[in-house]
Enzyme design. Sequence first.
Site, mmCIF file in Angstrom:
data_model
loop_
_atom_site.group_PDB
_atom_site.id
_atom_site.type_symbol
_atom_site.label_atom_id
_atom_site.label_comp_id
_atom_site.label_asym_id
_atom_site.label_seq_id
_atom_site.Cartn_x
_atom_site.Cartn_y
_atom_site.Cartn_z
ATOM 1 N N GLY A 156 39.181 123.063 17.529
ATOM 2 C CA GLY A 156 39.272 122.719 18.680
ATOM 3 C C GLY A 156 37.950 121.080 19.082
ATOM 4 O O GLY A 156 38.756 120.600 20.215
ATOM 5 N N GLN A 157 37.465 120.903 18.472
ATOM 6 C CA GLN A 157 36.807 119.937 19.264
ATOM 7 C C GLN A 157 37.395 118.485 19.262
ATOM 8 O O GLN A 157 37.670 117.957 17.909
ATOM 9 C CB GLN A 157 35.331 119.649 18.064
ATOM 10 C CG GLN A 157 34.341 118.721 19.184
ATOM 11 C CD GLN A 157 32.573 118.496 18.119
ATOM 12 O OE1 GLN A 157 32.935 119.155 17.440
ATOM 13 N NE2 GLN A 157 32.218 117.774 18.513
ATOM 14 N N ASP A 194 34.902 118.712 33.902
ATOM 15 C CA ASP A 194 35.532 118.310 32.936
ATOM 16 C C ASP A 194 37.033 118.052 33.662
ATOM 17 O O ASP A 194 37.132 118.030 34.556
ATOM 18 C CB ASP A 194 36.091 120.099 32.262
ATOM 19 C CG ASP A 194 36.571 119.975 30.866
ATOM 20 O OD1 ASP A 194 36.179 119.173 29.971
ATOM 21 O OD2 ASP A 194 37.515 118.696 30.346
ATOM 22 N N HIS A 246 28.723 119.528 23.198
ATOM 23 C CA HIS A 246 28.755 119.719 24.414
ATOM 24 C C HIS A 246 29.262 120.974 24.196
ATOM 25 O O HIS A 246 29.559 121.249 23.896
ATOM 26 C CB HIS A 246 30.200 118.709 24.863
ATOM 27 C CG HIS A 246 30.957 118.975 24.007
ATOM 28 N ND1 HIS A 246 31.324 117.729 23.093
ATOM 29 C CD2 HIS A 246 32.413 119.470 24.053
ATOM 30 C CE1 HIS A 246 32.640 118.293 22.545
ATOM 31 N NE2 HIS A 246 33.181 119.636 23.424
ATOM 32 N N LEU A 247 28.466 121.703 25.749
ATOM 33 C CA LEU A 247 28.886 123.166 25.588
ATOM 34 C C LEU A 247 29.869 122.961 26.828
ATOM 35 O O LEU A 247 29.584 122.118 27.872
ATOM 36 C CB LEU A 247 27.302 123.631 26.620
ATOM 37 C CG LEU A 247 27.166 124.746 26.726
ATOM 38 C CD1 LEU A 247 27.501 126.514 24.956
ATOM 39 C CD2 LEU A 247 25.562 125.114 27.234
ATOM 40 N N HIS A 248 30.988 123.399 26.480
ATOM 41 C CA HIS A 248 31.556 123.775 28.318
ATOM 42 C C HIS A 248 31.830 125.381 28.190
ATOM 43 O O HIS A 248 30.999 126.324 27.911
ATOM 44 C CB HIS A 248 33.157 124.648 26.874
ATOM 45 C CG HIS A 248 33.156 123.350 26.894
ATOM 46 N ND1 HIS A 248 34.755 122.580 27.072
ATOM 47 C CD2 HIS A 248 33.748 122.769 25.661
ATOM 48 C CE1 HIS A 248 35.670 121.945 26.691
ATOM 49 N NE2 HIS A 248 35.653 121.791 25.260
ATOM 50 N N ASN A 296 32.811 124.254 20.261
ATOM 51 C CA ASN A 296 33.766 123.687 19.503
ATOM 52 C C ASN A 296 32.701 123.004 17.938
ATOM 53 O O ASN A 296 32.294 121.368 18.687
ATOM 54 C CB ASN A 296 35.096 123.136 19.531
ATOM 55 C CG ASN A 296 35.989 124.011 21.027
ATOM 56 O OD1 ASN A 296 35.645 125.184 20.577
ATOM 57 N ND2 ASN A 296 36.745 123.293 21.781
HETATM 58 P P1 AMP Z 1 36.467 119.714 22.929
HETATM 59 O O1 AMP Z 1 38.131 119.523 22.950
HETATM 60 O O2 AMP Z 1 35.928 121.084 23.287
HETATM 61 O O3 AMP Z 1 35.913 118.418 22.161
HETATM 62 O O4 AMP Z 1 35.910 119.083 24.927
HETATM 63 C C1 AMP Z 1 36.346 118.029 25.002
HETATM 64 C C2 AMP Z 1 37.096 117.758 26.642
HETATM 65 O O5 AMP Z 1 35.866 117.346 26.963
HETATM 66 C C3 AMP Z 1 37.679 118.474 27.191
HETATM 67 O O6 AMP Z 1 37.619 119.360 28.156
HETATM 68 C C4 AMP Z 1 38.034 117.467 27.695
HETATM 69 O O7 AMP Z 1 39.215 117.602 28.506
HETATM 70 C C5 AMP Z 1 36.327 117.003 28.242
HETATM 71 N N1 AMP Z 1 36.595 115.253 28.245
HETATM 72 C C6 AMP Z 1 37.229 114.004 27.761
HETATM 73 N N2 AMP Z 1 37.010 113.179 28.513
HETATM 74 C C7 AMP Z 1 36.618 113.453 29.279
HETATM 75 C C8 AMP Z 1 36.375 112.926 30.728
HETATM 76 N N3 AMP Z 1 35.947 111.003 30.488
HETATM 77 N N4 AMP Z 1 35.442 112.508 31.877
HETATM 78 C C9 AMP Z 1 35.249 114.190 31.713
HETATM 79 N N5 AMP Z 1 35.774 115.333 29.971
HETATM 80 C C10 AMP Z 1 35.940 114.937 29.644
#
Ligand code: AMP
Length: 113
Positions: free
Chosen positions: A92-93, A31, A99-101, A86
Amino acid sequence: MSNPCIFCRIINGEIPAKKLYEDDEVFAFWDLSPQAPKHFLVIPKKHLSGPGAVSVEDEAVIGKVVRIGAELAREHGVEQCRLVMNNGAEAGQTVFHLHLHVLGGRPMSWPPG
Ligand code: AMP
Ligand code: ZN
């Protein structure tokens, strides 16, 4: 016109990312804005806008996303971790490619904000 989805563009190599894992169905990368000492994302290569868009035909790949997430965490010294998906802006998405964090390396509290 290029694909507007940032994660599809990462999969396609149009945007750089620190790749952790790739196979024909799944991609994982660190991330950009880590919220824990170890924080990476695992995504299906198939564009699904989020958990709410998963259909029966996607169940196997979503299971694989979870398995790969836990395995990668272990490979990076994280036995105990938080796996988060999310679903929707209110949750929070911010990126609308499922995507899986995977977060680990520090104690976590509950409930999340
Ligand atoms: P969400 O808020 O659950 O949609 O998570 C999106 C995640 O994507 C966040 O933790 C961001 O920091 C991450 N993110 C966004 N753009 C990038 C990128 N170019 N490379 C890596 N992570 C990213
Ligand atoms: Zn996408």
